[in-house]
Design an enzyme around this catalytic site. Structure first.
Site, PDB file in Angstrom:
ATOM      1  N   ASP A 148      26.360  -6.699 -15.014  1.00  0.00           N
ATOM      2  CA  ASP A 148      26.799  -7.149 -13.555  1.00  0.00           C
ATOM      3  C   ASP A 148      27.353  -5.586 -13.161  1.00  0.00           C
ATOM      4  O   ASP A 148      27.834  -4.630 -13.752  1.00  0.00           O
ATOM      5  CB  ASP A 148      28.345  -7.736 -13.652  1.00  0.00           C
TER       6      ASP A 148
ATOM      7  N   GLU B 203      22.277  -5.687 -12.394  1.00  0.00           N
ATOM      8  CA  GLU B 203      22.486  -6.108 -10.882  1.00  0.00           C
ATOM      9  C   GLU B 203      22.533  -4.694  -9.965  1.00  0.00           C
ATOM     10  O   GLU B 203      23.439  -4.301 -10.326  1.00  0.00           O
ATOM     11  CB  GLU B 203      23.804  -6.806 -10.905  1.00  0.00           C
TER      12      GLU B 203
ATOM     13  N   ASP C 143      25.049 -15.018  -5.878  1.00  0.00           N
ATOM     14  CA  ASP C 143      25.838 -14.024  -4.879  1.00  0.00           C
ATOM     15  C   ASP C 143      25.315 -13.914  -3.323  1.00  0.00           C
ATOM     16  O   ASP C 143      25.634 -12.927  -2.361  1.00  0.00           O
ATOM     17  CB  ASP C 143      25.747 -12.400  -5.423  1.00  0.00           C
TER      18      ASP C 143
END
Length: 589
Positions: free
Chosen positions: A326, A355, A422
């Site tokens: 992340d 990410e 997201d």
């Protein structure tokens, strides 16, 4: 007569314009102004040999965007010590281009040089990665018991309740395991689970304990059983690691809250001033100004050692195959180098997926991440298929610019996604149009990269931005969009069956911007495929010349692997008809 635009010409003997290829070869790229060069060659030799040993190799145009053309060639000398020039033929003459600039005649100095190519400098993701089709799951809303346990704290949602920013659904790891048939039937072979560790938030991005499975989702045994069940089916499993920040109940942050400057963990965080406080404004750095997500000082060697152990622990303890990481772009480069070494010591073929929403090259140089989430791909697909803001030519230019901003093996390992937890779902942004989604999925499964399917997309699940994009999975087949589900299965099946769609080179054959026509090829070893897309509302009749080497027969059929009407190759030209809003995957003779 238009001269060559010298200010558009670019090469550097470094990524992404020069990088090691197989067998200690060197792949070189050159950028020129669009349409400027009539022919491009590279002249090269062993840097310790005389000019009489020079060799010349033609460069192939491998892409173009709105402003530039990109050329590429693979060079080999033994030993692998490279010295090279570029030779550009243009309407006004010929230019030589090297490190010292441009020359009208062959120069005797100022060449580009790559002093030595080492095998270990090749940048490649683990071998299994490029054969993957990812299925992303938010664990609490995929599958589980009909009702949540009565002891569940906080906001508890039933399966038919609309999502909220804080509500937790009853999904579990066991529920995922019990529904692996669905994932396998779809054709996906790689599970990506968003965070499963103990957290104060349903989504898991406020981690409390990195060594404990969140009991709302299950136990360590449940995780092990899920991974083992997936492995028995030939599936891999990656977990979500949140190492940029933690949750407020994380032991180290609690210690700093309690002890202030005297805490031995004070340097685990980026504290602006003491006393440490969360509200009304945090006195420490956070992720995105969220007080409940204190940012970790990932340059601190103690922090690095702690999280390297976390990374190794779950590979060792549960048998996972890698990590999705992340907010990878906000973590120090030094952290990722150390983390990669530690994880690879535990499992040499573990994958590290970051990410990152923008240019990822600084993290993809072979010593940090293996892949990133390719959000520019998503934007291009939205613009072309869903929002129809660009034509085929602009779409192709966007793809080429992204593809050629990275070394080839790096680009081909990127995760190509249409949406995620997201973002709003692709289908929602397409206004509910199933044809746009089917075309986009066909393209996604036939273009280079590692495709990702966000749970529920395959059955028509809709939803705008968070929390709407995180609605629970629908398991009643009567509520599925069957044609869409079958389109996913067919497209994924083709990808799994044909190596050229997973590993082959890509070449644009034809674009028709006004009509929405797009034709590109994939080639790997002896297999040659052409993918034809009609994003327009009228039938297209194609009669397109194929580049040299793409068709081995002058006159033969080109069957559509999706079962549509066949095309033909006649005299080196691909001919056929394509219905509106449809696609074909053609086996070239």
């Amino acid at each position: 007569m238009t001269p060559l635009h010298r200010d558009a010409v670019l090469h550097r003997p470094e990524l992404p314009y020069a990088y090691p290829g197989p067998g200690r070869s060197l792949v070189v790229r050159l950028r020129t102004g669009r349409g400027d060069a009539e022919r491009v060659r590279v002249v090269y030799r062993d840097r310790y040999q005389p000019p009489s040993t020079d060799r010349a190799r033609p460069m192939r145009r491998v892409g173009r965007d709105e402003l530039f053309d990109y050329y590429q060639a693979e060079l080999r000398v033994d030993p692998p010590r490279y010295r090279y020039w570029f030779v550009l033929d243009h309407p006004a003459g010929t230019l030589w281009y090297g490190e010292h600039g441009f020359f009208d005649d062959p120069p005797d100095q100022g060449a580009f040089e790559v002093p030595y190519v080492f095998d270990e400098d090749r940048i490649e993701a683990p071998e299994w990665w490029r054969d993957g089709v990812i299925y992303q799951i938010v664990p609490d809303r995929f599958a589980g018991p009909p009702e949540p346990p009565r002891s569940t704290p906080g906001e508890v949602l039933g399966w038919e309740d609309p999502p909220t920013h804080t509500g937790r659904y009853p999904g579990t790891l066991r529920g995922i395991r019990e529904h692996l048939d669905h994932v396998e039937d779809l054709g996906a072979n790689l599970l990506y689970l968003t965070p499963i560790f103990l957290s104060s938030a349903y989504h898991g991005y406020e981690t409390t304990d990195y060594y404990q499975v969140d009991p709302h989702l299950g136990s360590l045994d449940d995780l092990k059983e899920l991974v083992e069940a997936a492995h028995r089916r030939g599936m891999r499993v990656i977990l979500d690691g949140v190492f940029n920040h933690c949750g407020p109940e994380f032991f180290a942050f609690q210690d700093v809250l309690e002890k202030g400057e005297a805490s031995r963990y004070r340097d685990w965080f980026i504290v602006r001033r003491f006393p440490l406080q969360m509200y009304p404004e945090p006195t420490y750095e956070t992720w995105a100004s969220v007080a409940r997500m204190p940012k970790l000082r990932t340059s601190n060697p103690e922090v690095q050692r702690y999280f390297v152990d976390v990374g190794r622990h779950w590979i060792r303890e549960a048998g996972i195959d890698g990590w999705r990481l992340d907010v990878a772009n906000e973590v120090s480069h030094g952290f990722w180098k150390v983390f990669r070494r530690g994880v690879r010591e535990e499992r040499p073929d573990a994958v590290l997926l970051g990410e990152i929403w923008h240019d990822p090259l600084p993290w993809l140089r072979g010593d940090e991440l293996d892949s990133v989430t390719h959000y520019p791909f998503r934007r291009a697909c939205l613009d072309f298929f869903a929002l129809r803001r660009v034509g085929a030519a602009r779409f192709d230019a966007q793809l080429a610019r992204g593809r050629l901003s990275l070394p080839g093996p790096v680009h081909d390992a990127l995760v190509t996604l249409l949406d995620s937890h997201d973002t709003a779902r692709f289908r929602e942004l397409a206004g509910g149009d199933s044809e746009s989604q089917r075309l986009a999925v066909l393209f996604q499964m036939t273009y280079p990269g590692v495709p990702l399917v966000y749970y529920g997309d395959e059955v028509g699940l809709r939803g705008g931005e968070d929390p709407e994009s995180r609605r629970p999975m629908v398991w009643d087949p009567d509520r599925w969009e069957r044609e869409l589900h079958q389109a996913y299965r067919r497209a994924i099946g083709l990808r799994r069956e044909h190596p050229a769609l997973r590993r082959g080179e890509v070449a644009t054959f034809w674009v028709d911007a006004p009509a929405g026509g797009y034709l590109f090829g994939r080639r790997y070893e002896d297999e040659r495929l052409a993918v034809a897309l009609n994003n327009g509302f009228e039938e297209l009749e194609l009669d397109v010349p194929l580049p040299e080497g793409w068709a081995r027969s002058e006159a033969a059929g080109a069957p559509d692997l999706l079962g549509g009407d066949p095309f033909r190759v006649e005299g080196g030209r691909l001919q056929g008809r394509l219905a509106p809003r449809s696609g074909a995957v053609l086996a070239l003779p």
